[in-house]
Design a protein around this motif. Structure first.
Motif, PDB file in Angstrom:
ATOM      1  N   GLY A  14       0.952  -1.074  -0.113  1.00  0.00           N
ATOM      2  CA  GLY A  14       0.072   0.075   0.044  1.00  0.00           C
ATOM      3  C   GLY A  14       0.798   1.294   0.004  1.00  0.00           C
ATOM      4  O   GLY A  14       0.209   2.401   0.244  1.00  0.00           O
ATOM      5  N   LYS A  17       3.525   1.504  -4.902  1.00  0.00           N
ATOM      6  CA  LYS A  17       4.373   0.980  -5.776  1.00  0.00           C
ATOM      7  C   LYS A  17       3.713   1.083  -7.122  1.00  0.00           C
ATOM      8  O   LYS A  17       4.281   1.285  -8.190  1.00  0.00           O
ATOM      9  CB  LYS A  17       5.165  -0.353  -5.312  1.00  0.00           C
ATOM     10  N   THR A  19       0.918   2.409  -8.334  1.00  0.00           N
ATOM     11  CA  THR A  19       0.349   3.583  -8.544  1.00  0.00           C
ATOM     12  C   THR A  19       1.607   4.557  -9.346  1.00  0.00           C
ATOM     13  O   THR A  19       1.047   5.015 -10.433  1.00  0.00           O
ATOM     14  CB  THR A  19      -0.337   4.385  -7.254  1.00  0.00           C
ATOM     15  N   THR A  35       4.956  -8.377  -9.882  1.00  0.00           N
ATOM     16  CA  THR A  35       4.720  -9.646  -9.472  1.00  0.00           C
ATOM     17  C   THR A  35       3.339  -9.892  -8.771  1.00  0.00           C
ATOM     18  O   THR A  35       2.813 -11.065  -9.151  1.00  0.00           O
ATOM     19  CB  THR A  35       5.751 -10.412  -8.531  1.00  0.00           C
ATOM     20  N   ARG A  40      -1.554 -12.425  -9.814  1.00  0.00           N
ATOM     21  CA  ARG A  40      -3.286 -12.411  -9.873  1.00  0.00           C
ATOM     22  C   ARG A  40      -3.861 -12.597 -11.236  1.00  0.00           C
ATOM     23  O   ARG A  40      -4.772 -12.933 -11.522  1.00  0.00           O
ATOM     24  CB  ARG A  40      -3.770 -11.020  -9.446  1.00  0.00           C
ATOM     25  N   LYS A  60       0.739 -13.578   3.141  1.00  0.00           N
ATOM     26  CA  LYS A  60       1.909 -14.405   3.420  1.00  0.00           C
ATOM     27  C   LYS A  60       2.734 -14.360   1.823  1.00  0.00           C
ATOM     28  O   LYS A  60       2.199 -14.498   1.110  1.00  0.00           O
ATOM     29  CB  LYS A  60       1.741 -15.999   3.663  1.00  0.00           C
ATOM     30  N   GLY A  95       7.535  -5.292  -6.617  1.00  0.00           N
ATOM     31  CA  GLY A  95       7.396  -6.704  -5.894  1.00  0.00           C
ATOM     32  C   GLY A  95       8.212  -7.870  -5.918  1.00  0.00           C
ATOM     33  O   GLY A  95       8.076  -8.700  -5.510  1.00  0.00           O
ATOM     34  N   ARG A  98      11.885  -9.693  -2.926  1.00  0.00           N
ATOM     35  CA  ARG A  98      11.131  -9.601  -1.791  1.00  0.00           C
ATOM     36  C   ARG A  98      11.649 -10.268  -0.564  1.00  0.00           C
ATOM     37  O   ARG A  98      11.077 -10.212   0.315  1.00  0.00           O
ATOM     38  CB  ARG A  98       9.552 -10.072  -2.075  1.00  0.00           C
ATOM     39  N   GLN A 102      15.379 -14.146  -2.807  1.00  0.00           N
ATOM     40  CA  GLN A 102      15.181 -13.669  -4.103  1.00  0.00           C
ATOM     41  C   GLN A 102      16.041 -12.918  -4.863  1.00  0.00           C
ATOM     42  O   GLN A 102      16.174 -12.837  -6.013  1.00  0.00           O
ATOM     43  CB  GLN A 102      13.856 -13.082  -4.056  1.00  0.00           C
ATOM     44  N   ARG A 133      -9.165   0.468  -0.834  1.00  0.00           N
ATOM     45  CA  ARG A 133      -9.025  -0.217  -2.099  1.00  0.00           C
ATOM     46  C   ARG A 133      -9.834  -1.571  -2.121  1.00  0.00           C
ATOM     47  O   ARG A 133     -10.403  -1.847  -3.083  1.00  0.00           O
ATOM     48  CB  ARG A 133      -7.522  -0.568  -2.372  1.00  0.00           C
ATOM     49  N   ARG A 151       0.641  -8.887   6.331  1.00  0.00           N
ATOM     50  CA  ARG A 151       1.503  -8.686   5.056  1.00  0.00           C
ATOM     51  C   ARG A 151       2.477  -7.514   5.603  1.00  0.00           C
ATOM     52  O   ARG A 151       3.849  -7.669   5.034  1.00  0.00           O
ATOM     53  CB  ARG A 151       0.694  -7.862   4.010  1.00  0.00           C
ATOM     54  N   LYS A 178       3.246  11.484   0.820  1.00  0.00           N
ATOM     55  CA  LYS A 178       2.819  12.690  -0.272  1.00  0.00           C
ATOM     56  C   LYS A 178       1.699  12.382  -0.759  1.00  0.00           C
ATOM     57  O   LYS A 178       1.273  11.107  -1.129  1.00  0.00           O
ATOM     58  CB  LYS A 178       3.849  13.417  -0.796  1.00  0.00           C
TER      59      LYS A 178
HETATM   60  P1  AP5 Z   1      -0.856   0.838  -4.694  1.00  0.00           P
HETATM   61  O1  AP5 Z   1      -0.143   1.743  -5.632  1.00  0.00           O
HETATM   62  O2  AP5 Z   1      -1.390  -0.358  -5.154  1.00  0.00           O
HETATM   63  O3  AP5 Z   1       0.304   0.213  -3.503  1.00  0.00           O
HETATM   64  P2  AP5 Z   1       1.235  -0.872  -3.709  1.00  0.00           P
HETATM   65  O4  AP5 Z   1       2.454  -0.435  -2.960  1.00  0.00           O
HETATM   66  O5  AP5 Z   1       1.267  -1.239  -4.957  1.00  0.00           O
HETATM   67  O6  AP5 Z   1       0.547  -1.992  -2.850  1.00  0.00           O
HETATM   68  P3  AP5 Z   1       0.162  -3.415  -2.823  1.00  0.00           P
HETATM   69  O7  AP5 Z   1      -0.948  -3.870  -2.179  1.00  0.00           O
HETATM   70  O8  AP5 Z   1      -0.073  -3.926  -4.544  1.00  0.00           O
HETATM   71  O9  AP5 Z   1       1.421  -4.135  -2.489  1.00  0.00           O
HETATM   72  P4  AP5 Z   1       1.851  -5.527  -1.984  1.00  0.00           P
HETATM   73  O10 AP5 Z   1       3.377  -5.451  -1.993  1.00  0.00           O
HETATM   74  O11 AP5 Z   1       1.245  -5.531  -0.793  1.00  0.00           O
HETATM   75  O12 AP5 Z   1       1.090  -6.457  -2.902  1.00  0.00           O
HETATM   76  P5  AP5 Z   1       1.541  -7.303  -4.335  1.00  0.00           P
HETATM   77  O13 AP5 Z   1       0.619  -7.075  -5.161  1.00  0.00           O
HETATM   78  O14 AP5 Z   1       2.819  -6.753  -4.692  1.00  0.00           O
HETATM   79  O15 AP5 Z   1      -1.703   1.791  -3.596  1.00  0.00           O
HETATM   80  C1  AP5 Z   1      -2.577   1.093  -2.580  1.00  0.00           C
HETATM   81  C2  AP5 Z   1      -3.852   2.011  -2.629  1.00  0.00           C
HETATM   82  O16 AP5 Z   1      -3.168   3.200  -1.847  1.00  0.00           O
HETATM   83  C3  AP5 Z   1      -4.488   2.254  -3.901  1.00  0.00           C
HETATM   84  O17 AP5 Z   1      -5.813   2.265  -3.754  1.00  0.00           O
HETATM   85  C4  AP5 Z   1      -3.841   3.803  -4.326  1.00  0.00           C
HETATM   86  O18 AP5 Z   1      -5.099   4.363  -5.150  1.00  0.00           O
HETATM   87  C5  AP5 Z   1      -3.612   4.224  -3.020  1.00  0.00           C
HETATM   88  N1  AP5 Z   1      -2.452   5.397  -3.161  1.00  0.00           N
HETATM   89  C6  AP5 Z   1      -1.360   4.966  -3.586  1.00  0.00           C
HETATM   90  N2  AP5 Z   1      -0.592   6.067  -3.558  1.00  0.00           N
HETATM   91  C7  AP5 Z   1      -0.991   7.107  -2.725  1.00  0.00           C
HETATM   92  C8  AP5 Z   1      -0.872   8.265  -2.218  1.00  0.00           C
HETATM   93  N3  AP5 Z   1       0.332   8.916  -2.504  1.00  0.00           N
HETATM   94  N4  AP5 Z   1      -1.714   8.932  -1.392  1.00  0.00           N
HETATM   95  C9  AP5 Z   1      -3.061   8.112  -1.058  1.00  0.00           C
HETATM   96  N5  AP5 Z   1      -3.228   7.168  -1.646  1.00  0.00           N
HETATM   97  C10 AP5 Z   1      -2.559   6.487  -2.344  1.00  0.00           C
HETATM   98  O19 AP5 Z   1       1.831  -8.575  -3.428  1.00  0.00           O
HETATM   99  C11 AP5 Z   1       0.568  -9.306  -3.355  1.00  0.00           C
HETATM  100  C12 AP5 Z   1       0.919 -10.554  -2.736  1.00  0.00           C
HETATM  101  O20 AP5 Z   1       1.476 -11.561  -3.817  1.00  0.00           O
HETATM  102  C13 AP5 Z   1       1.928 -10.794  -1.877  1.00  0.00           C
HETATM  103  O21 AP5 Z   1       1.220 -10.491  -0.433  1.00  0.00           O
HETATM  104  C14 AP5 Z   1       2.614 -12.081  -1.923  1.00  0.00           C
HETATM  105  O22 AP5 Z   1       1.599 -12.894  -1.444  1.00  0.00           O
HETATM  106  C15 AP5 Z   1       2.399 -12.418  -3.287  1.00  0.00           C
HETATM  107  N6  AP5 Z   1       3.723 -11.735  -3.925  1.00  0.00           N
HETATM  108  C16 AP5 Z   1       3.900 -10.989  -4.890  1.00  0.00           C
HETATM  109  N7  AP5 Z   1       5.366 -10.710  -5.052  1.00  0.00           N
HETATM  110  C17 AP5 Z   1       5.841 -11.832  -4.509  1.00  0.00           C
HETATM  111  C18 AP5 Z   1       7.173 -12.007  -4.298  1.00  0.00           C
HETATM  112  N8  AP5 Z   1       8.276 -11.496  -5.158  1.00  0.00           N
HETATM  113  N9  AP5 Z   1       7.714 -13.168  -3.448  1.00  0.00           N
HETATM  114  C19 AP5 Z   1       6.672 -13.784  -2.757  1.00  0.00           C
HETATM  115  N10 AP5 Z   1       5.330 -13.535  -2.671  1.00  0.00           N
HETATM  116  C20 AP5 Z   1       4.878 -12.302  -3.794  1.00  0.00           C
END
Ligand code: AP5
Ligand code: MG
Length: 198
Positions: A14, A17, A19, A35, A40, A60, A95, A98, A102, A133, A151, A178
């Motif tokens: 969140g 990243k 965005t 990733t 997904r 996880k 992502g 991580r 890795q 979200r 997470r 910001k």
């Molecule tokens: P957003 O831009 O979506 O933030 P993000 O950092 O991309 O958040 P994610 O939830 O995607 O990160 P994550 O790392 O937990 O999940 P991922 O998909 O990588 O912004 C979030 C929200 O805030 C949005 O609604 C946005 O509009 C808002 N927002 C953004 N910027 C803002 C700002 N400046 N001000 C206000 N609002 C703002 O991973 C998901 C899962 O996949 C993991 O948990 C794991 O199970 C698996 N996975 C993925 N990659 C790996 C890996 N390398 N190894 C192992 N498991 C993995």
């Protein structure tokens, strides 16, 4: 396979990243690769899909070897279909890596040249953003505060350690609290400076 140059966009769940990653890719030649998005997009009924869901739905991390394998396969697919040119393109990784392991596992595929770290002061900001979200995108791992907390624990215990694997000189910190426009501006500006000096 030739190593593909890459920039890494790093930070807790969140932090923004995705965005900022989408905006940077739209305004530069960087190819954004998340990733989380890749995972997904995998059919939930497939073997990989089932494995991923069993971890991600609980907040996880997916095991390192499976993650690296899927990532490498995905990159090869992009190259084979002419969507990625290892000779001219630079990736914007989101992502991955991580975990410190890795970093080593994907080292033969990508060469991380620069890291943007989105910093968020309070966990409450993250929880608020992700619960919000959940109402818009319906991601399962956003729906429940206890999963979001898992997470965050995974991030602190495993992911944050990734930064110690990189030279301090290539790490650039961005204030993720910001507004989205400001975060984009700061990241673009850091990227422009990086580009000028290479
Ligand atoms: P957003 O831009 O979506 O933030 P993000 O950092 O991309 O958040 P994610 O939830 O995607 O990160 P994550 O790392 O937990 O999940 P991922 O998909 O990588 O912004 C979030 C929200 O805030 C949005 O609604 C946005 O509009 C808002 N927002 C953004 N910027 C803002 C700002 N400046 N001000 C206000 N609002 C703002 O991973 C998901 C899962 O996949 C993991 O948990 C794991 O199970 C698996 N996975 C993925 N990659 C790996 C890996 N390398 N190894 C192992 N498991 C993995
Ligand atoms: Mg994301």
């Amino acid at each position: 396979m030739k190593k593909i140059p890459a920039l890494l966009i790093f930070g807790p769940p969140g932090s923004g990243k995705g965005t900022v990653g989408v905006k940077l890719a739209a305004t530069t030649k960087l190819k954004h690769l998340s990733t989380g998005d890749i995972f997904r997009g995998i059919a939930p009924s497939s073997e990989s899909g089932k494995l991923i869901a069993s971890y991600s739905s609980a907040g996880k991390l997916v095991p390192d070897s499976a993650t690296a394998q899927i990532f490498e396969r995905y990159i090869k697919g992009l190259i084979d279909t002419n969507k990625l040119n290892p000779d001219t393109d630079t990736l914007l990784l989101d992502g991955i890596p991580r975990t410190p392991d890795q970093v080593d596992l994907i080292q033969s595929v990508v060469d991380v040249k620069y890291v943007f770290v989105l910093e968020i002061k309070n966990d409450s900001t993250i929880v608020e953003r992700l619960l919000n979200r959940a109402k818009i995108e319906g991601r399962k791992d956003d729906a429940d505060e206890s999963i979001i907390k898992n997470r965050l624990i995974e991030y602190r215990d495993k992911t944050a350690l990734v930064l110690s694997k990189y030279d301090k000189n290539i790490i650039h910190y961005i204030d993720g609290d910001k507004t989205p426009d400001e975060v984009f501006l700061d990241t673009l500006s850091a990227f422009v400076s990086y580009n000028k000096n290479t």
